[in-house]
Write an enzyme that holds these catalytic residues in place. Structure first.
Site, PDB file in Angstrom:
ATOM      1  N   ASN A 184     -10.280  -0.469   0.281  1.00 47.46           N
ATOM      2  CA  ASN A 184      -8.820  -0.325   0.269  1.00 47.46           C
ATOM      3  C   ASN A 184      -8.295  -0.886  -1.060  1.00 47.46           C
ATOM      4  O   ASN A 184      -8.338  -2.086  -1.291  1.00 47.46           O
ATOM      5  CB  ASN A 184      -8.257  -1.111   1.460  1.00 47.46           C
ATOM      6  CG  ASN A 184      -6.748  -1.076   1.538  1.00 47.46           C
ATOM      7  OD1 ASN A 184      -6.070  -0.714   0.580  1.00 47.46           O
ATOM      8  ND2 ASN A 184      -6.229  -1.483   2.681  1.00 47.46           N
ATOM      9  N   CYS A 237       0.819  -1.219   0.000  1.00 48.05           N
ATOM     10  CA  CYS A 237       0.000   0.000   0.000  1.00 48.05           C
ATOM     11  C   CYS A 237       0.850   1.265   0.000  1.00 48.05           C
ATOM     12  O   CYS A 237       0.331   2.356  -0.216  1.00 48.05           O
ATOM     13  CB  CYS A 237      -0.944  -0.007   1.190  1.00 48.05           C
ATOM     14  SG  CYS A 237      -1.999  -1.452   1.202  1.00 48.05           S
ATOM     15  N   HIS A 296      -3.258   6.960   2.419  1.00 50.48           N
ATOM     16  CA  HIS A 296      -3.700   5.668   1.911  1.00 50.48           C
ATOM     17  C   HIS A 296      -5.089   5.389   2.489  1.00 50.48           C
ATOM     18  O   HIS A 296      -5.311   5.517   3.695  1.00 50.48           O
ATOM     19  CB  HIS A 296      -2.697   4.585   2.323  1.00 50.48           C
ATOM     20  CG  HIS A 296      -3.210   3.198   2.118  1.00 50.48           C
ATOM     21  ND1 HIS A 296      -3.785   2.798   0.922  1.00 50.48           N
ATOM     22  CD2 HIS A 296      -3.266   2.129   2.952  1.00 50.48           C
ATOM     23  CE1 HIS A 296      -4.160   1.536   1.044  1.00 50.48           C
ATOM     24  NE2 HIS A 296      -3.865   1.108   2.252  1.00 50.48           N
TER      25      HIS A 296
HETATM   26  O1  UT7 Z   1      -3.784  -1.418   3.534  1.00 54.21           O
HETATM   27  C1  UT7 Z   1      -2.936  -1.886   4.500  1.00 54.21           C
HETATM   28  C2  UT7 Z   1      -3.197  -1.246   5.786  1.00 54.21           C
HETATM   29  N1  UT7 Z   1      -4.328  -1.867   6.439  1.00 54.21           N
HETATM   30  C3  UT7 Z   1      -4.920  -1.268   7.435  1.00 54.21           C
HETATM   31  O2  UT7 Z   1      -4.563  -0.171   7.776  1.00 54.21           O
HETATM   32  C4  UT7 Z   1      -5.986  -1.993   8.203  1.00 54.21           C
HETATM   33  C5  UT7 Z   1      -5.882  -1.646   9.663  1.00 54.21           C
HETATM   34  N2  UT7 Z   1      -6.860  -2.345  10.501  1.00 54.21           N
HETATM   35  C6  UT7 Z   1      -8.171  -2.049  10.474  1.00 54.21           C
HETATM   36  O3  UT7 Z   1      -8.605  -1.201   9.730  1.00 54.21           O
HETATM   37  C7  UT7 Z   1      -9.066  -2.758  11.464  1.00 54.21           C
HETATM   38  O4  UT7 Z   1      -8.271  -3.503  12.355  1.00 54.21           O
HETATM   39  C8  UT7 Z   1     -10.097  -3.716  10.783  1.00 54.21           C
HETATM   40  C9  UT7 Z   1     -11.166  -2.882  10.088  1.00 54.21           C
HETATM   41  C10 UT7 Z   1      -9.415  -4.610   9.800  1.00 54.21           C
HETATM   42  C11 UT7 Z   1     -10.796  -4.563  11.848  1.00 54.21           C
HETATM   43  O5  UT7 Z   1     -11.412  -3.724  12.813  1.00 54.21           O
HETATM   44  P1  UT7 Z   1     -11.216  -4.035  14.375  1.00 54.21           P
HETATM   45  O6  UT7 Z   1     -12.016  -3.054  15.100  1.00 54.21           O
HETATM   46  O7  UT7 Z   1      -9.731  -4.067  14.635  1.00 54.21           O
HETATM   47  O8  UT7 Z   1     -11.864  -5.464  14.521  1.00 54.21           O
HETATM   48  P2  UT7 Z   1     -11.215  -6.813  15.073  1.00 54.21           P
HETATM   49  O9  UT7 Z   1     -10.358  -7.432  14.035  1.00 54.21           O
HETATM   50  O10 UT7 Z   1     -10.600  -6.547  16.405  1.00 54.21           O
HETATM   51  O11 UT7 Z   1     -12.496  -7.715  15.283  1.00 54.21           O
HETATM   52  C12 UT7 Z   1     -13.510  -7.353  16.229  1.00 54.21           C
HETATM   53  C13 UT7 Z   1     -14.626  -8.389  16.156  1.00 54.21           C
HETATM   54  C14 UT7 Z   1     -14.130  -9.812  16.226  1.00 54.21           C
HETATM   55  O12 UT7 Z   1     -15.074 -10.568  16.966  1.00 54.21           O
HETATM   56  P3  UT7 Z   1     -14.806 -10.916  18.509  1.00 54.21           P
HETATM   57  O13 UT7 Z   1     -13.490 -11.658  18.531  1.00 54.21           O
HETATM   58  O14 UT7 Z   1     -14.738  -9.583  19.207  1.00 54.21           O
HETATM   59  O15 UT7 Z   1     -15.985 -11.725  18.847  1.00 54.21           O
HETATM   60  C15 UT7 Z   1     -14.146 -10.297  14.803  1.00 54.21           C
HETATM   61  O16 UT7 Z   1     -14.351 -11.673  14.681  1.00 54.21           O
HETATM   62  O17 UT7 Z   1     -15.308  -8.264  14.910  1.00 54.21           O
HETATM   63  C16 UT7 Z   1     -15.334  -9.556  14.251  1.00 54.21           C
HETATM   64  N3  UT7 Z   1     -15.263  -9.322  12.819  1.00 54.21           N
HETATM   65  C17 UT7 Z   1     -16.355  -9.103  12.064  1.00 54.21           C
HETATM   66  N4  UT7 Z   1     -17.661  -9.037  12.359  1.00 54.21           N
HETATM   67  C18 UT7 Z   1     -18.509  -8.778  11.349  1.00 54.21           C
HETATM   68  C19 UT7 Z   1     -14.152  -9.251  12.033  1.00 54.21           C
HETATM   69  N5  UT7 Z   1     -14.522  -8.991  10.767  1.00 54.21           N
HETATM   70  C20 UT7 Z   1     -15.852  -8.895  10.754  1.00 54.21           C
HETATM   71  C21 UT7 Z   1     -16.799  -8.616   9.751  1.00 54.21           C
HETATM   72  N6  UT7 Z   1     -18.112  -8.569  10.090  1.00 54.21           N
HETATM   73  N7  UT7 Z   1     -16.443  -8.398   8.479  1.00 54.21           N
END
Ligand code: UT7
Length: 335
Positions: free
Chosen positions: A292, A118, A262
């Site tokens: 993204n 990215c 980005h």
């Molecule tokens: O381009 C390269 C750079 N990339 C980035 O900058 C990405 C950076 N990271 C992010 O933007 C965020 O970490 C994400 C958007 C990818 C994820 O958001 P988050 O708030 O960090 O969520 P998480 O991964 O901590 O997941 C929270 C919960 C989990 O459930 P539990 O364990 O709390 O029960 C996941 O299983 O959300 C769940 N989850 C979802 N639920 C519904 C993960 N993906 C999904 C989904 N729909 N698509």
């Protein structure tokens, strides 16, 4: 190789291309267990564009974005000296830039791929500046393009909801050093955390019946991301990188007119702007429409902002990319 007199460099035109197929969050919730509410509130993404035609590849998007930029610059393709294709999803592991060189008719251009995920477009621009500032080349086409829809696991809701396909291009031209629009740049890598975001190659034993010879062959896996760690990295390192660039050009955050980050997550855009005390009105954001798009996200956002007449002459534009590697980088431009 020409003289080593230091020249300036300027972006003279941009272009972009997106596939016509649109996938909304509601449609995404029919593929994996998710919802528009979850995706919108956690990322700001509402829909993304995906390359769905079997006959089409990243090259088609990159060619279309490049042709648009050439047209805007009123430049004949034969005037391009170098093509840098920033991508992590080429149609050929040996590189896709040379195909693009042929297809657009840039018969005098050297062409190569550059992989910095990215951050690829930022690293590509910085690479282009080196050739321009040393007067080695006059016209460089920098393309950021990715089709990560071909590399995500469509059963992994933590990644497949994030990415979209696109390409963006910019023509950078050498100019007198007085008119140099590149005020400063900084690019970084921290390979210690490379495993947080990867498309790794997995080998298995490939048996050959020649004595004791053992050979391993394999295939690339899907995108893996430790979202929380990448998020923390982005909101901590990107503001520091921007501040360091501002300092290098004797500027302060008040001087910034536009922040083109980005487009990974709306929350990251807001957090970076808050850390720098920059008004949210100065953030260029289009990720709700495209998700993204990896190396394409910055040139796509830049091209849209130019088409919408947001960016004007003499504006201070800060471009910052971050992602796998981990890599990150900032460029400060006077438009
Ligand atoms: O381009 C390269 C750079 N990339 C980035 O900058 C990405 C950076 N990271 C992010 O933007 C965020 O970490 C994400 C958007 C990818 C994820 O958001 P988050 O708030 O960090 O969520 P998480 O991964 O901590 O997941 C929270 C919960 C989990 O459930 P539990 O364990 O709390 O029960 C996941 O299983 O959300 C769940 N989850 C979802 N639920 C519904 C993960 N993906 C999904 C989904 N729909 N698509």
């Amino acid at each position: 190789m020409k003289s080593l007199m230091i020249q300036g460099a300027k972006i003279i035109a941009t272009g972009s291309a997106i596939p016509s197929f649109k996938l909304s969050n509601d449609e995404m919730s029919k593929i994996v267990e998710t919802s528009d509410e979850w995706i919108s509130s956690r990322t700001g993404i509402k829909e993304r564009r995906l390359l769905t035609e079997k006959s089409q590849s990243i090259n088609d998007l990159a060619i279309s974005a490049s042709q648009q930029a050439l047209e805007k610059a009123s430049m004949d393709p034969s005037e391009v000296d170098l093509i840098i294709l920033a991508t992590s999803s080429p149609s050929d592991l040996f590189g896709s830039a040379s195909r693009i060189q042929f297809e657009i008719g840039a018969k005098n251009a050297v062409a190569f791929d550059l992989t910095a995920a990215c951050s690829g477009f930022v690293v590509g621009l910085v690479t282009a500046f080196q050739f321009l500032q040393t007067n080695t080349y006059r016209n460089i086409l920098v393309i950021g393009a990715d089709v990560l829809s071909q590399w995500v696991d469509w059963s992994d809701r933590s990644t497949c909801i994030l990415f979209g396909d696109a390409a963006g291009a910019a023509i950078v031209q050498s100019c007198s050093s007085i008119h140099n629009s590149i005020l400063s740049f900084k690019i970084n890598t921290d390979g210690k955390y490379a495993s947080h975001l990867s498309i790794s190659y997995e080998k298995s034993l490939h048996k050959l019946s020649v004595g004791n010879l053992k050979l391993y062959q394999g295939a690339f896996k899907h995108v893996y991301m430790n979202g929380r760690e990448v998020y923390k990295f982005a909101v901590s390192q990107v503001p520091l990188s921007i501040l360091s660039c501002l300092e290098a050009s004797n500027m302060s955050v008040q001087d910034i007119d536009w922040l083109v980050l980005h487009q990974a997550n709306e929350r990251i855009l807001t957090a970076v702007a808050e850390k720098l005390s920059i008004s949210s009105k100065k953030i260029i954001s289009n990720l709700s429409k495209y998700g993204n798009t990896s190396a394409a996200s910055i040139p796509l956002a830049l091209d849209e902002a130019i088409k919408e007449h947001k960016i004007s002459d003499n504006d201070i534009v800060v471009i910052a990319g971050f992602g796998a590697g981990l890599t990150w980088g900032t460029i400060i431009l006077r438009w």
